[in-house]
Design a protein around this motif. Structure first.
Motif, PDB file in Angstrom:
ATOM      1  N   LEU A 162       0.832  -1.203   0.000  1.00  0.00           N
ATOM      2  CA  LEU A 162       0.000   0.000   0.000  1.00  0.00           C
ATOM      3  C   LEU A 162       0.869   1.257   0.000  1.00  0.00           C
ATOM      4  O   LEU A 162       0.543   2.251  -0.667  1.00  0.00           O
ATOM      5  CB  LEU A 162      -0.931  -0.005   1.213  1.00  0.00           C
ATOM      6  N   ALA A 163       1.975   1.218   0.724  1.00  0.00           N
ATOM      7  CA  ALA A 163       2.877   2.377   0.737  1.00  0.00           C
ATOM      8  C   ALA A 163       3.477   2.618  -0.647  1.00  0.00           C
ATOM      9  O   ALA A 163       3.609   3.770  -1.083  1.00  0.00           O
ATOM     10  CB  ALA A 163       3.986   2.160   1.766  1.00  0.00           C
ATOM     11  N   ILE A 164       3.830   1.543  -1.341  1.00  0.00           N
ATOM     12  CA  ILE A 164       4.336   1.693  -2.711  1.00  0.00           C
ATOM     13  C   ILE A 164       3.250   2.287  -3.602  1.00  0.00           C
ATOM     14  O   ILE A 164       3.521   3.167  -4.438  1.00  0.00           O
ATOM     15  CB  ILE A 164       4.803   0.331  -3.268  1.00  0.00           C
TER      16      ILE A 164
ATOM     17  N   TYR B   5       5.187  -5.252  -9.187  1.00  0.00           N
ATOM     18  CA  TYR B   5       6.529  -5.676  -8.762  1.00  0.00           C
ATOM     19  C   TYR B   5       6.643  -5.667  -7.238  1.00  0.00           C
ATOM     20  O   TYR B   5       7.274  -6.552  -6.643  1.00  0.00           O
ATOM     21  CB  TYR B   5       7.586  -4.753  -9.368  1.00  0.00           C
ATOM     22  N   ALA B   6       6.032  -4.673  -6.598  1.00  0.00           N
ATOM     23  CA  ALA B   6       6.081  -4.597  -5.134  1.00  0.00           C
ATOM     24  C   ALA B   6       5.345  -5.777  -4.499  1.00  0.00           C
ATOM     25  O   ALA B   6       5.836  -6.388  -3.539  1.00  0.00           O
ATOM     26  CB  ALA B   6       5.476  -3.279  -4.664  1.00  0.00           C
ATOM     27  N   ALA B   7       4.167  -6.100  -5.029  1.00  0.00           N
ATOM     28  CA  ALA B   7       3.395  -7.218  -4.482  1.00  0.00           C
ATOM     29  C   ALA B   7       4.121  -8.544  -4.692  1.00  0.00           C
ATOM     30  O   ALA B   7       4.165  -9.400  -3.790  1.00  0.00           O
ATOM     31  CB  ALA B   7       2.014  -7.255  -5.140  1.00  0.00           C
ATOM     32  N   LEU B   8       4.708  -8.716  -5.868  1.00  0.00           N
ATOM     33  CA  LEU B   8       5.445  -9.946  -6.153  1.00  0.00           C
ATOM     34  C   LEU B   8       6.656 -10.080  -5.231  1.00  0.00           C
ATOM     35  O   LEU B   8       6.926 -11.164  -4.683  1.00  0.00           O
ATOM     36  CB  LEU B   8       5.883  -9.941  -7.617  1.00  0.00           C
ATOM     37  N   THR B   9       7.381  -8.991  -5.041  1.00  0.00           N
ATOM     38  CA  THR B   9       8.561  -9.023  -4.168  1.00  0.00           C
ATOM     39  C   THR B   9       8.177  -9.331  -2.733  1.00  0.00           C
ATOM     40  O   THR B   9       8.826 -10.149  -2.060  1.00  0.00           O
ATOM     41  CB  THR B   9       9.298  -7.671  -4.235  1.00  0.00           C
ATOM     42  N   GLN B  10       7.115  -8.688  -2.244  1.00  0.00           N
ATOM     43  CA  GLN B  10       6.694  -8.929  -0.869  1.00  0.00           C
ATOM     44  C   GLN B  10       6.241 -10.371  -0.664  1.00  0.00           C
ATOM     45  O   GLN B  10       6.506 -10.978   0.386  1.00  0.00           O
ATOM     46  CB  GLN B  10       5.556  -7.974  -0.506  1.00  0.00           C
ATOM     47  N   LEU B  11       5.594 -10.935  -1.668  1.00  0.00           N
ATOM     48  CA  LEU B  11       5.158 -12.330  -1.579  1.00  0.00           C
ATOM     49  C   LEU B  11       6.353 -13.278  -1.520  1.00  0.00           C
ATOM     50  O   LEU B  11       6.361 -14.241  -0.742  1.00  0.00           O
ATOM     51  CB  LEU B  11       4.272 -12.660  -2.783  1.00  0.00           C
TER      52      LEU B  11
ATOM     53  N   LEU C 200      -7.271  -3.855 -16.983  1.00  0.00           N
ATOM     54  CA  LEU C 200      -8.007  -4.832 -16.174  1.00  0.00           C
ATOM     55  C   LEU C 200      -7.090  -5.974 -15.739  1.00  0.00           C
ATOM     56  O   LEU C 200      -7.147  -6.436 -14.591  1.00  0.00           O
ATOM     57  CB  LEU C 200      -9.190  -5.383 -16.966  1.00  0.00           C
ATOM     58  N   GLY C 201      -6.254  -6.424 -16.663  1.00  0.00           N
ATOM     59  CA  GLY C 201      -5.322  -7.496 -16.332  1.00  0.00           C
ATOM     60  C   GLY C 201      -4.335  -7.093 -15.255  1.00  0.00           C
ATOM     61  O   GLY C 201      -4.018  -7.888 -14.355  1.00  0.00           O
ATOM     62  N   HIS C 202      -3.847  -5.869 -15.317  1.00  0.00           N
ATOM     63  CA  HIS C 202      -2.920  -5.379 -14.288  1.00  0.00           C
ATOM     64  C   HIS C 202      -3.591  -5.365 -12.916  1.00  0.00           C
ATOM     65  O   HIS C 202      -3.001  -5.802 -11.915  1.00  0.00           O
ATOM     66  CB  HIS C 202      -2.444  -3.975 -14.654  1.00  0.00           C
ATOM     67  N   PHE C 203      -4.817  -4.852 -12.871  1.00  0.00           N
ATOM     68  CA  PHE C 203      -5.533  -4.813 -11.593  1.00  0.00           C
ATOM     69  C   PHE C 203      -5.829  -6.224 -11.084  1.00  0.00           C
ATOM     70  O   PHE C 203      -5.732  -6.494  -9.877  1.00  0.00           O
ATOM     71  CB  PHE C 203      -6.831  -4.018 -11.737  1.00  0.00           C
ATOM     72  N   ALA C 204      -6.192  -7.119 -11.999  1.00  0.00           N
ATOM     73  CA  ALA C 204      -6.483  -8.498 -11.595  1.00  0.00           C
ATOM     74  C   ALA C 204      -5.226  -9.183 -11.062  1.00  0.00           C
ATOM     75  O   ALA C 204      -5.270  -9.894 -10.042  1.00  0.00           O
ATOM     76  CB  ALA C 204      -7.047  -9.277 -12.784  1.00  0.00           C
ATOM     77  N   LEU C 205      -4.100  -8.968 -11.730  1.00  0.00           N
ATOM     78  CA  LEU C 205      -2.845  -9.577 -11.283  1.00  0.00           C
ATOM     79  C   LEU C 205      -2.425  -9.029  -9.925  1.00  0.00           C
ATOM     80  O   LEU C 205      -1.985  -9.786  -9.043  1.00  0.00           O
ATOM     81  CB  LEU C 205      -1.756  -9.318 -12.328  1.00  0.00           C
ATOM     82  N   THR C 206      -2.588  -7.725  -9.743  1.00  0.00           N
ATOM     83  CA  THR C 206      -2.268  -7.130  -8.441  1.00  0.00           C
ATOM     84  C   THR C 206      -3.174  -7.700  -7.356  1.00  0.00           C
ATOM     85  O   THR C 206      -2.711  -8.050  -6.257  1.00  0.00           O
ATOM     86  CB  THR C 206      -2.429  -5.598  -8.501  1.00  0.00           C
ATOM     87  N   GLY C 207      -4.462  -7.803  -7.670  1.00  0.00           N
ATOM     88  CA  GLY C 207      -5.401  -8.364  -6.700  1.00  0.00           C
ATOM     89  C   GLY C 207      -5.068  -9.801  -6.338  1.00  0.00           C
ATOM     90  O   GLY C 207      -5.168 -10.201  -5.170  1.00  0.00           O
ATOM     91  N   LEU C 208      -4.654 -10.588  -7.326  1.00  0.00           N
ATOM     92  CA  LEU C 208      -4.291 -11.984  -7.071  1.00  0.00           C
ATOM     93  C   LEU C 208      -3.085 -12.075  -6.145  1.00  0.00           C
ATOM     94  O   LEU C 208      -3.076 -12.859  -5.183  1.00  0.00           O
ATOM     95  CB  LEU C 208      -4.001 -12.685  -8.399  1.00  0.00           C
ATOM     96  N   LEU C 209      -2.063 -11.278  -6.421  1.00  0.00           N
ATOM     97  CA  LEU C 209      -0.859 -11.307  -5.589  1.00  0.00           C
ATOM     98  C   LEU C 209      -1.158 -10.842  -4.168  1.00  0.00           C
ATOM     99  O   LEU C 209      -0.683 -11.439  -3.188  1.00  0.00           O
ATOM    100  CB  LEU C 209       0.227 -10.425  -6.216  1.00  0.00           C
ATOM    101  N   VAL C 210      -1.962  -9.789  -4.045  1.00  0.00           N
ATOM    102  CA  VAL C 210      -2.300  -9.268  -2.715  1.00  0.00           C
ATOM    103  C   VAL C 210      -3.143 -10.276  -1.944  1.00  0.00           C
ATOM    104  O   VAL C 210      -2.945 -10.480  -0.735  1.00  0.00           O
ATOM    105  CB  VAL C 210      -3.031  -7.914  -2.842  1.00  0.00           C
TER     106      VAL C 210
END
Length: 571
Positions: free
Chosen positions: A415-417, A459-465, A535-545
């Motif tokens: 969220l900070a990113i 990238y931030a969500a993937l790294t944190q995961l 839409l794909g970017h938002f979906a991918l971010t949502g999946l990682l989060v």
């Protein structure tokens, strides 16, 4: 007297005394002095043999240091009444001054960074770094001792080269105040890069013996790359000038001599920061560069002191990450071509794409650093998850969670990113909207910024995961995966889908998405491709989060259960 001075030094900074005592031995000083004098002698003689002679006049051979009519970048040789060749001593001295400036700057920054990183790695291997941490000295005192003491022999090497450097500069008719300003720039750059080297030494210990070579090699590579690729076609009226400000070799002062002989020297004469004509004077340019270095040093030292006290802490707090984004965005946005894009009604057609493209490259570097700086590791996240699980059990509301995600030091940094992305993208979008470009270029630029921001969050969500993995080499995995995600997709797409015109949707999921949006291919249905990609970017971010949330919830429940079980057993 010397013993008294050493005693005072030990009382003022014991760490500096420890470093100097181990390095400034007579044999080491003599060796550093010999290398310095030998290097200066070789440099001086290499330019001495380039001077024209009477034979050059007889053969009609042109020479760079002659004073006649210039032909093919070289001048014809002329003689005086006594038959002596008239030599352009100003240009000859300036060439010595320039090369000595480059050699000393590169050597000071790259070699000093290597020494500092290697010293910390050695302390880590010998298990003496923790003893230093436990000493009564403050982290600031210890780190200053490292910066001043570890490269002590390098300082001896540089100080002994100053007389030749100063003599050649004055002989080239460069004002003394400009030479001193250049020294100030080099000192400021050394302070920043040495501080960054210490930070890299603290947080990159997992790289092992390769760490020092990687850090110093990357710095030297940047200095050489920017000098070779940017300097020859340097333009001070676009964001490229930021790269020049953080490379001291771009700020070497030059005298008033033939413009043909100085055309390849990077010059900041047209540099404006917003509307301020910083480049009108070398002194103001040097002062501005020093100010940029000091801003960078402030944030690096915030990270240094945090990581030195606690190796598991994040490099920056979320509060400082927002401040860093604001400062960095302001600095690089001021370097954009405001004169052409904002105040010129007939600006170049490609000026907006050029400036926004370069600003996005700089922002990519910022966000990659922020991802590394505010993404906590597994142990920290486990503690935070357990605390949040207990808080949820006590009935605390969602406001506490959101506040913790925005400001908390142990919470995930996604969220900070995202907030940092919003700050940067919104600021750059305002710049786009007030520019004199046409509506189509403005729309493309805003879409490019949107894609760049969404990729940063992914990238931030993937790294944190990945950092939450049950693997001892989590940092290595996170670094490798992130680099692969950035580099490999464009390579594969270039091989299998070489035409973005026909496969725009696929390309919009790679790092090339902002560039494609900025300069879109001429194909139908591109608007629909943009819609699908967003839409794909938002979906991918949502999946990682969601994956990270599920893992954190599970970890919080398990840790709390284990803690309660241990407490009951103890009772």
């Amino acid at each position: 007297m010397i013993e008294d001075l050493i005693g005072r030094l030990g009382n003022w900074n014991p760490q500096l005394f420890r470093e100097i005592k181990g390095r400034l031995k007579p044999r080491n000083i003599l060796l550093a002095s010999a290398i310095s004098f030998l290097g200066q002698f070789i440099l001086f003689m290499s330019f001495q043999v380039q001077l024209p002679t009477r034979l050059s006049v007889l053969q009609g051979s042109p020479n760079k240091y002659c004073t006649g009519i210039t032909k093919y970048d070289y001048a014809e040789c002329l003689t005086d009444g006594l038959g002596q060749v008239i030599i352009n001593w100003q240009l000859w001295s300036f060439d010595i001054f320039t090369w000595l400036s480059i050699i000393v700057s590169f050597g000071l920054l790259a070699a000093g960074s290597y020494l500092l990183i290697n010293d910390l790695a050695t302390e880590e291997r010998r298990d003496t770094l923790n003893f230093i941490r436990l000493s009564p000295q403050s982290p600031k005192s210890i780190l200053w001792g490292k910066i001043l003491g570890v490269p002590a022999l390098l300082y001896v090497f540089v100080v002994l080269a100053l007389p030749l450097h100063l003599w050649s500069g004055l002989n080239a008719k460069i004002p003394l105040i400009e030479i001193i300003s250049f020294y100030a720039v080099v000192i400021a750059a050394s302070f920043v890069y040495y501080s960054a080297a210490l930070l890299f030494g603290l947080v990159g210990s997992w790289l092992g013996s390769f760490q020092a070579w990687l850090g110093s090699g990357a710095l030297l590579g940047y200095l050489i790359f920017s000098k070779q690729t940017i300097a020859s076609n340097f333009s001070a009226n676009n964001p490229v000038s930021f790269f020049g400000l953080i490379n001291p070799c771009f700020l070497i002062p030059y005298p008033e001599i033939n413009s043909e002989l100085t055309k390849n020297i990077p010059q900041f004469t047209d540099f404006h920061w917003f509307v301020l004509p910083i480049g009108e004077s070398f002194i103001t340019t040097a002062c501005f560069a020093i100010a940029v270095y000091l801003v960078g040093a402030y944030f690096i030292w915030q990270s240094l002191q945090r990581c030195f006290r606690d190796p598991n802490a994040t490099m920056l707090t979320k509060k400082h990450s927002y401040l860093l984004t604001g400062c960095f965005t302001g600095i690089i946005l001021g370097c954009a071509d405001w004169q052409d894009l904002i105040f010129n009604s007939s600006s170049r057609s490609y000026a907006l794409q050029e400036n926004i493209g370069l600003l996005m490259v700089l922002n990519l570097g910022l966000f990659l650093y922020l991802i590394a700086a505010i993404s906590p590791g597994r142990l920290t996240l486990q503690d935070w998850a357990r605390y949040k699980h207990v808080s949820h059990a006590k009935g605390l509301g969602k406001n506490s969670l959101i506040n913790d995600l925005i400001w908390g030091e142990k919470s995930p940094g996604i969220l900070a990113i995202a907030i940092n992305v919003i700050m940067s993208v919104s600021t750059l979008s305002c710049f786009v909207l007030i520019s004199q470009a046409n509506i189509e270029n403005k729309t493309n630029a805003c879409l490019a910024l949107l894609f760049a921001g969404s990729l940063a969050v992914i990238y931030a969500a993937l790294t944190q995961l990945i950092l939450f993995m049950k693997n001892e080499q989590r940092q290595l995995w996170a670094t490798g995966v992130l680099i692969s995600v950035i580099i490999l997709p464009p390579i594969f797409l270039g091989i299998f889908f070489s035409k973005p015109d026909n496969y725009a949707v696929v390309w919009l999921f790679s790092i090339a998405a902002p560039i494609i949006a900025l300069s879109p291919p001429t194909s139908d249905g591109l608007t629909f491709s943009y819609f699908l990609a967003i839409l794909g970017h938002f979906a991918l971010t949502g999946l990682l989060v969601s994956q990270l949330t599920r893992k954190l919830k599970k970890a919080g429940e398990s840790a709390t259960k284990a803690l309660l079980t241990g407490t009951e057993s103890a009772i």
